[in-house]
Design a protein around this motif. Structure first.
Motif, PDB file in Angstrom:
ATOM      1  N   LEU A  14       0.808  -1.221   0.000  1.00 61.72           N
ATOM      2  CA  LEU A  14       0.000   0.000   0.000  1.00 61.72           C
ATOM      3  C   LEU A  14       0.839   1.267   0.000  1.00 61.72           C
ATOM      4  CD1 LEU A  14      -2.658  -1.067   2.665  1.00 61.72           C
ATOM      5  CD2 LEU A  14      -2.854  -1.152   0.172  1.00 61.72           C
ATOM      6  N   LEU A  15       2.123   1.133   0.307  1.00 67.18           N
ATOM      7  CA  LEU A  15       2.998   2.308   0.318  1.00 67.18           C
ATOM      8  C   LEU A  15       3.235   2.815  -1.097  1.00 67.18           C
ATOM      9  CD1 LEU A  15       5.738   1.200   2.868  1.00 67.18           C
ATOM     10  CD2 LEU A  15       3.927   2.884   3.228  1.00 67.18           C
ATOM     11  N   PRO A  16       3.199   4.131  -1.289  1.00 71.69           N
ATOM     12  CA  PRO A  16       3.533   4.650  -2.613  1.00 71.69           C
ATOM     13  C   PRO A  16       5.008   4.368  -2.928  1.00 71.69           C
ATOM     14  CG  PRO A  16       3.047   6.455  -1.077  1.00 71.69           C
ATOM     15  CD  PRO A  16       2.840   5.168  -0.350  1.00 71.69           C
ATOM     16  N   ARG A  37       1.571  11.551   2.590  1.00 76.38           N
ATOM     17  CA  ARG A  37       0.490  12.381   3.131  1.00 76.38           C
ATOM     18  C   ARG A  37      -0.674  12.453   2.154  1.00 76.38           C
ATOM     19  NH1 ARG A  37      -0.700  18.164   3.324  1.00 76.38           N
ATOM     20  NH2 ARG A  37       0.867  18.314   1.712  1.00 76.38           N
ATOM     21  N   TYR A  38      -0.378  12.678   0.865  1.00 76.48           N
ATOM     22  CA  TYR A  38      -1.432  12.737  -0.151  1.00 76.48           C
ATOM     23  C   TYR A  38      -2.169  11.398  -0.289  1.00 76.48           C
ATOM     24  CZ  TYR A  38       0.123  17.272  -2.021  1.00 76.48           C
ATOM     25  OH  TYR A  38       0.431  18.588  -2.201  1.00 76.48           O
ATOM     26  N   ALA A  39      -1.459  10.310   0.000  1.00 77.66           N
ATOM     27  CA  ALA A  39      -2.069   8.983  -0.099  1.00 77.66           C
ATOM     28  C   ALA A  39      -2.910   8.643   1.130  1.00 77.66           C
ATOM     29  CB  ALA A  39      -0.978   7.926  -0.305  1.00 77.66           C
ATOM     30  N   GLY A  40      -2.976   9.568   2.086  1.00 79.48           N
ATOM     31  CA  GLY A  40      -3.830   9.369   3.245  1.00 79.48           C
ATOM     32  C   GLY A  40      -3.144   8.816   4.480  1.00 79.48           C
ATOM     33  N   PHE A  41      -1.829   8.688   4.440  1.00 81.31           N
ATOM     34  CA  PHE A  41      -1.115   8.210   5.618  1.00 81.31           C
ATOM     35  C   PHE A  41      -1.085   9.307   6.671  1.00 81.31           C
ATOM     36  CE2 PHE A  41       0.131   5.222   2.470  1.00 81.31           C
ATOM     37  CZ  PHE A  41       0.433   4.058   3.142  1.00 81.31           C
ATOM     38  N   HIS A  42      -1.123   8.901   7.925  1.00 81.41           N
ATOM     39  CA  HIS A  42      -1.079   9.836   9.043  1.00 81.41           C
ATOM     40  C   HIS A  42       0.229   9.630   9.799  1.00 81.41           C
ATOM     41  CE1 HIS A  42      -5.288  10.984   8.506  1.00 81.41           C
ATOM     42  NE2 HIS A  42      -5.484   9.703   8.224  1.00 81.41           N
TER      43      HIS A  42
END
Length: 101
Positions: A14-16, A37-42
């Motif tokens: 799932l990591l870019p 961050r853009y991929a929704g990770f916090h």
């Protein structure tokens, strides 16, 4: 602050992907963090945790990146070509980063 944040991630599909167009020094880690961050990770701070960073010498790529055009102008045509190559590399990394954003 001269330190960058350290990020610890679990290996996951799932990591870019790390963008391999960013070469040498400059913008590669920041692009990767922004992509996360853009991929929704916090992100969060890990309390009561630490790591050790061993200082190292600046790489030739970093020194070239930091060299300002306002410093003493190169004397030889070889130094001028090297300075032009460094400026071109930095401009390329800047364009790649702006395109990503």
């Amino acid at each position: 602050n001269r330190y960058e944040p350290y990020v610890v991630l679990h290996k996951s599909p799932l990591l870019p992907a790390f963008e391999e167009k960013f070469t040498g020094y400059g913008k590669n880690k920041i692009q990767n963090l922004v992509h996360l961050r853009y991929a929704g990770f916090h992100f969060s701070v890990l309390p009561k945790s630490f790591l050790v960073h061993f200082p190292h010498h600046k790489s030739a790529a970093r020194m070239a990146w930091e060299q300002k055009s306002t410093t003493n102008p190169p004397q030889s045509s070889e130094k001028q070509a090297s300075s032009n190559n460094q400026a071109a590399h930095r401009a390329t990394m800047d364009r790649l980063y702006r395109r990503f954003l």
